[in-house]
Every structure is written in structure tokens, then in C-alpha cells.
Write an enzyme that holds these catalytic residues in place. Structure first.
Site, PDB file in Angstrom:
ATOM      1  NE  ARG A 128      -4.122  -1.848   1.985  1.00 60.48           N
ATOM      2  CZ  ARG A 128      -4.047  -2.846   2.849  1.00 60.48           C
ATOM      3  NH1 ARG A 128      -3.121  -2.857   3.784  1.00 60.48           N
ATOM      4  NH2 ARG A 128      -4.920  -3.817   2.776  1.00 60.48           N
ATOM      5  CE  LYS A 150      -0.358  14.051 -14.407  1.00 64.33           C
ATOM      6  NZ  LYS A 150      -0.685  14.421 -15.796  1.00 64.33           N
ATOM      7  CD  GLU A 192       7.715  17.275 -22.811  1.00 63.41           C
ATOM      8  OE1 GLU A 192       7.071  18.150 -22.211  1.00 63.41           O
ATOM      9  OE2 GLU A 192       7.187  16.282 -23.356  1.00 63.41           O
ATOM     10  CE  LYS A 234       5.444  18.086 -14.328  1.00 62.95           C
ATOM     11  NZ  LYS A 234       5.630  16.788 -14.951  1.00 62.95           N
ATOM     12  CD  GLU A 244      -3.812  16.641 -15.681  1.00 59.28           C
ATOM     13  OE1 GLU A 244      -3.644  16.761 -16.872  1.00 59.28           O
ATOM     14  OE2 GLU A 244      -3.413  15.662 -15.029  1.00 59.28           O
ATOM     15  NE  ARG A 248       0.267  17.805 -13.157  1.00 66.24           N
ATOM     16  CZ  ARG A 248       0.791  16.970 -12.268  1.00 66.24           C
ATOM     17  NH1 ARG A 248       0.369  16.969 -11.034  1.00 66.24           N
ATOM     18  NH2 ARG A 248       1.729  16.131 -12.612  1.00 66.24           N
ATOM     19  CG  ASN A 252      -1.672  18.497 -21.341  1.00 70.42           C
ATOM     20  OD1 ASN A 252      -0.763  17.682 -21.396  1.00 70.42           O
ATOM     21  ND2 ASN A 252      -2.823  18.252 -20.770  1.00 70.42           N
ATOM     22  CG  HIS A 255       1.903  17.471 -24.322  1.00 66.39           C
ATOM     23  ND1 HIS A 255       2.787  18.528 -24.290  1.00 66.39           N
ATOM     24  CD2 HIS A 255       2.588  16.404 -23.839  1.00 66.39           C
ATOM     25  CE1 HIS A 255       3.942  18.104 -23.785  1.00 66.39           C
ATOM     26  NE2 HIS A 255       3.856  16.826 -23.512  1.00 66.39           N
ATOM     27  CG  HIS A 259      -0.828  13.259 -26.353  1.00 70.62           C
ATOM     28  ND1 HIS A 259      -1.348  13.858 -25.228  1.00 70.62           N
ATOM     29  CD2 HIS A 259       0.388  12.793 -26.008  1.00 70.62           C
ATOM     30  CE1 HIS A 259      -0.458  13.763 -24.241  1.00 70.62           C
ATOM     31  NE2 HIS A 259       0.600  13.122 -24.693  1.00 70.62           N
ATOM     32  CG  HIS A 273       6.164  12.515 -25.674  1.00 74.21           C
ATOM     33  ND1 HIS A 273       4.811  12.699 -25.877  1.00 74.21           N
ATOM     34  CD2 HIS A 273       6.519  13.387 -24.698  1.00 74.21           C
ATOM     35  CE1 HIS A 273       4.373  13.629 -25.047  1.00 74.21           C
ATOM     36  NE2 HIS A 273       5.388  14.061 -24.313  1.00 74.21           N
TER      37      HIS A 273
HETATM   38 ZN    ZN Z   1       5.409  15.484 -22.793  1.00 72.20          ZN
END
Ligand code: ZN
Ligand code: ADP
Length: 377
Positions: A128, A150, A192, A234, A244, A248, A252, A255, A259, A273
Site C-alpha cells: 500500500r 505521476k 519539453e 513545473k 490537474e 496544470r 499540456n 500535447h 498526442h 514524444h
Molecule cells: Zn510530454
């Protein structure tokens, strides 16, 4: 930010009782033992890494830890995105349990985003939740995945769909590790880095226009500065909005487009990416121009710098006959970050002045996409 010994600087990520430090600079791995001594609950760690990274960096890390009387064990996984799977997670958890873990064991993720995301998730669910330390070895992981907590694995339905928020106890970003990183991977991380300048830090963008090549080519001071400023940017955004809800989303930038391009290509090696993000940022600026939010000069300034450092800015060599704006828009609609069918874009009033737009007319987005597709074929 405070200057520590040997040119390693420390940046605090303020997250209440889960606050942690990011140690940035050349030689962080050599100092890992002394940095971690005061942090570990018990002097024993399990290092998770991949075969590429292990070649150059596993032994130096083990030497450094053993000098501080920290015992180590390691698990070496195959490199590549396929490692970020439920199957590998299951195997990793089994291996960890089989070798013996308890609540005081700490996992160390030594690697890029793949190792960091997988190991972080394993640490989040094992017993846990146990502690983990990030030692990111790609520029991308140093400036992106090591801040924000994340963790995730991919599924056949999409990337990062199963995961958890789990903050590391510390991050050691040793810029020396970038010396063994292939140039293409360095450039991906650089996309980035540049993103933070475009989002809300014009000074940083200007600095990168002058120092970008140094960051890519191995100047240790320039690398430290680039990683620190990216992480600070960041951290500021994440601290304000950990889960988010709004701000936040700025992260993106590039992105939503990126994506969609990645999905259309099918996540092949043809486009990485960071490269998709580079193209996506130019598209975001183009969309901003068409919405009369910003000037063509700003778009061209961004594009010129991306070209200078060797990143792609268009779809040449990528788009095929089956590319349509409808197909790309559909990918965007499926992105897990879309809300209520509306497309969210990060637009810019200028480089360094971006904002979240929730109500963009899909027709204008389609126009932008059509232009890029037509120019490519
Ligand atoms: Zn990225
Ligand atoms: P990210 O998601 O951070 O871009 P990955 O974890 O996918 O990175 O790593 C990209 C590739 O680079 C992988 O093949 C990995 O094994 C390799 N790699 C990561 N760090 C280094 C390094 N410091 N030196 C050499 N290869 C590395």
C-alpha cells in the site's frame, strides 16, 4: 534554490508533508549515498533500471551507496516503452516480494520515464505504498516526469491509463548521465525544456535561444540551469494544482496536437514524444495566430529555434495519404484529457504568455491541421 557542494543545486518541491528536494548537477550519482543517508527509513534499497542505463550508471550508483553503508539489490529490465506494461508491473512486484521487501525498503528508479513511471507505480501499490527515489537519466525525465508525482503503466487502450499519484522522497538529476544519452533523446527532452519557456517564462526562452546548443552538447553549467529552471517552473504549476484541475493543463502545451500525431502514427519509433511535442507547439502557435491571439513573429521565432536545435516543426516525411484533419480531431476527442466533448487547447498570447482555452472552434483547428497535412504531402 540553494547552492550545495560540488556544483549540485537543490530545489524544493513544496507539497506539504510530501515535500521533497531535487538535487541537480554534475556528479549527483557519485553523491547519492550521502544525499540519501538522511532520507532513507532503513539503509537498504532496491535499484530498478534497464539494460542500457545499467551499463554506464549502475556500478557508480552502487559504489556511492555502499560507501554510505547502504545495501543494494538490483532488478534490470529490458529497455523500451513495452516495459511500461501491466505484465512487467506484475513481474516486477513478484520479483520485489520474492527478494524480500518491508515498509522501510526504498525503491530507486534509475532511468528514463519508462523506469520512473513503472517503478513509481510499483512503489505506490507495494504494501500500500513504500518510498521511492528518482534518479532520472534522460533529459525528458529530469525536467518532466521527476516532478509532479505521476506514475503509470500503458494499456492496449492507451498510454498511462493505469497509475497513481505518488511523490518521490527525493530526486537526483545527475546531468553527467546525459553524456551517454543518444542525441535524439537529448533533443526530445529539450522540446519539453523549451515548453516551459513558451508557457510562462520568456526570459528562459531567450536564455535558451543563446544556450540551447550548450545544453544539448554537454556544458555542465548550462545543463544544470536548464534542468533547474524547468523543474522550478513545473513545480510552481504542480504545487498550485496537484491533481490537474486547471493550471496544470498549461503543461499540456503542444500535447493535444502532439498526442494526436503520435496516435495517428501509431506510437512508432518514427516519431518520438518530444518530437511530436515540438511539432505540436508550432501548431498551437499557428492556432493562436489564426485566432488573432498572437503574431506570426512569435510563431516564427519558436519555429526558427526548434529548427536550429534539430527538432521537427512540420509533418514532412510523416503524414501519409490516410492523414485527414478529421482523423486527427478524432484522436483528440479520445484523449483522456478532453472534458465533455470540448477540446482544450493551450494557446499563447506571446512566447512566455500561454493560457488554457476550453472553447476552441474545431473548424479552425481543422484548418490548421489541413495546412500542415497539405504542406507535408
Ligand atoms: Zn510530454
Ligand atoms: P523517456 O521516457 O524519459 O524519454 P525512456 O525511459 O524511454 O525515456 O528511455 C529512452 C531510451 O534511452 C531507452 O532506450 C533507455 O534505455 C535509454 N537511456 C535512458 N537513459 C540513458 C542514459 N543516461 N544513457 C544511455 N541510454 C539511456
Amino acid at each position: 534554490m540553494s547552492l550545495a557542494t560540488d556544483g549540485i543545486e537543490v530545489l524544493q518541491v513544496p507539497m506539504g508533508d510530501r515535500s521533497y528536494n531535487i538535487h541537480v548537477g554534475e556528479g549527483g550519482i557519485a553523491q547519492a549515498g550521502s544525499i540519501l543517508s538522511g532520507i532513507l527509513r532503513a539503509p537498504r534499497v532496491i535499484i530498478v533500471t534497464d539494460t542500457n542505463i545499467a551499463k554506464a550508471w549502475l556500478q557508480p550508483l552502487k559504489d556511492s551507496l555502499s560507501k554510505s553503508k547502504i545495501t543494494t539489490r538490483e532488478i534490470i529490465l529490458p529497455p523500451g516503452e513495452q516495459t511500461k506494461s501491466m505484465a512487467q508491473l506484475g513481474q516486477l512486484l513478484d520479483d520485489l516480494l520474492e527478494g524480500g521487501v518491508d515498509r522501510k525498503t526504498t525503491l530507486i528508479a534509475l532511468g528514463g520515464g519508462v523506469i520512473g513511471d513503472l517503478t513509481g507505480f510499483a512503489a505506490a501499490v507495494l504494501l500500500r505504498g513504500i518510498d521511492f527515489i528518482q534518479i532520472p537519466t534522460t533529459l525528458l525525465a529530469q525536467v518532466d516526469s521527476s516532478v509532479g508525482g505521476k506514475t503509470a503503466v500503458d494499456t492496449r487502450f492507451g498510454k498511462n491509463l493505469i497509475g497513481a499519484f505518488h511523490q518521490p522522497r527525493a530526486v537526483i538529476a545527475d546531468t553527467l548521465t546525459l553524456d551517454t544519452l543518444p542525441m535524439r533523446e537529448r533533443r526530445c527532452g529539450y522540446a519539453e525544456v523549451l515548453k516551459y519557456g513558451v508557457i510562462n517564462d520568456r526570459n528562459f526562452f531567450d536564455w535558451l535561444q543563446i544556450n540551447g546548443q550548450k545544453v544539448l552538447n554537454g556544458d555542465s553549467g548550462a545543463r544544470r540551469e536548464a534542468v533547474l529552471r524547468s523543474c522550478a517552473n513545473k513545480a510552481k504549476i504542480v504545487a498550485a494544482d496537484e491533481r490537474e484541475a486547471g493550471l496544470r493543463a498549461l503543461l499540456n502545451l503542444g500535447h493535444t496536437f502532439g498526442h494526436a500525431i503520435e496516435a495517428q502514427i501509431g506510437f512508432e519509433d518514427k516519431l518520438k514524444h518530444g518530437e511530436a511535442v515540438a511539432i505540436g507547439m508550432v501548431m498551437a502557435l499557428e492556432l493562436s495566430v489564426r485566432l488573432a491571439m498572437t503574431s506570426e513573429t512569435e510563431r516564427d521565432t519558436l519555429r526558427a529555434h526548434l529548427i536550429e536545435v534539430g527538432l521537427p516543426t512540420d509533418l514532412k516525411g510523416l503524414a501519409g495519404k490516410n492523414w485527414t484533419s478529421e482523423a486527427l480531431l478524432e484522436h483528440m476527442g479520445r484523449d483522456k484529457k478532453t472534458q465533455g466533448g470540448k477540446l482544450t487547447f493551450i494557446l499563447a498570447r506571446a512566447i512566455g504568455n500561454s493560457f488554457v482555452a476550453n472553447d476552441v472552434d474545431p473548424k479552425i483547428v481543422a484548418d490548421v491541421l489541413d495546412t500542415f497535412i497539405t504542406d507535408a504531402i
